[in-house]
Design a protein around this motif. Structure first.
Motif, short mmCIF file in Angstrom:
data_model
loop_
_atom_site.label_atom_id
_atom_site.label_comp_id
_atom_site.label_asym_id
_atom_site.label_seq_id
_atom_site.Cartn_x
_atom_site.Cartn_y
_atom_site.Cartn_z
N ALA A 14 -7.17 9.04 0.80
CA ALA A 14 -7.43 9.84 -0.40
C ALA A 14 -8.91 10.21 -0.55
CB ALA A 14 -6.93 9.11 -1.65
N PRO A 25 -11.51 12.00 -6.04
CA PRO A 25 -10.23 11.34 -5.76
C PRO A 25 -9.26 11.38 -6.94
CG PRO A 25 -12.02 10.05 -4.84
CD PRO A 25 -12.64 11.15 -5.69
N ARG A 29 -5.40 13.22 -6.98
CA ARG A 29 -4.13 12.62 -7.40
C ARG A 29 -3.36 13.51 -8.36
NH1 ARG A 29 -7.51 8.09 -7.21
NH2 ARG A 29 -7.92 8.16 -9.43
N CYS A 35 2.12 13.62 0.49
CA CYS A 35 1.38 12.59 1.22
C CYS A 35 2.35 11.81 2.09
CB CYS A 35 0.61 11.69 0.27
SG CYS A 35 1.63 10.81 -0.91
N TYR A 44 -3.10 11.89 3.62
CA TYR A 44 -2.91 13.32 3.36
C TYR A 44 -3.10 14.07 4.68
CZ TYR A 44 -3.16 12.17 -1.55
OH TYR A 44 -2.90 11.65 -2.78
#
Length: 78
Positions: A14, A25, A29, A35, A44
């Protein structure tokens, strides 16, 4: 000093994926990107990150790629 790879890895954690996109980060999300999981790692795929970035509109461009109201007022053609 950690070694810096001379290539962009295909799968990224991430923090690296966020850095690749130029977002935090926590922002990453919220993007609802697909993912993959490898053991306990959330990864990812660079191709998914590229597809997300490619789908973003340019500044002043409508989401669907058409000209904006401002473009039509000022006679700008996309």
């Amino acid at each position: 000093m950690p070694a810096v790879p001379m290539f962009t890895p295909r799968l990224m954690k991430a923090h690296a994926a966020a850095h690749y996109l130029g977002v935090s980060p926590s922002k990453l999300r919220t993007l609802d990107l697909p993912c993959k999981r490898d053991g306990g790692n959330v990864l990812y795929d660079r191709l998914d990150l590229d597809a997300y970035a490619d789908a973003l509109p340019y500044e002043g461009q409508a989401q669907d790629g058409r000209d904006t109201v401002c473009d039509s007022i000022f006679g700008v053609k996309g």
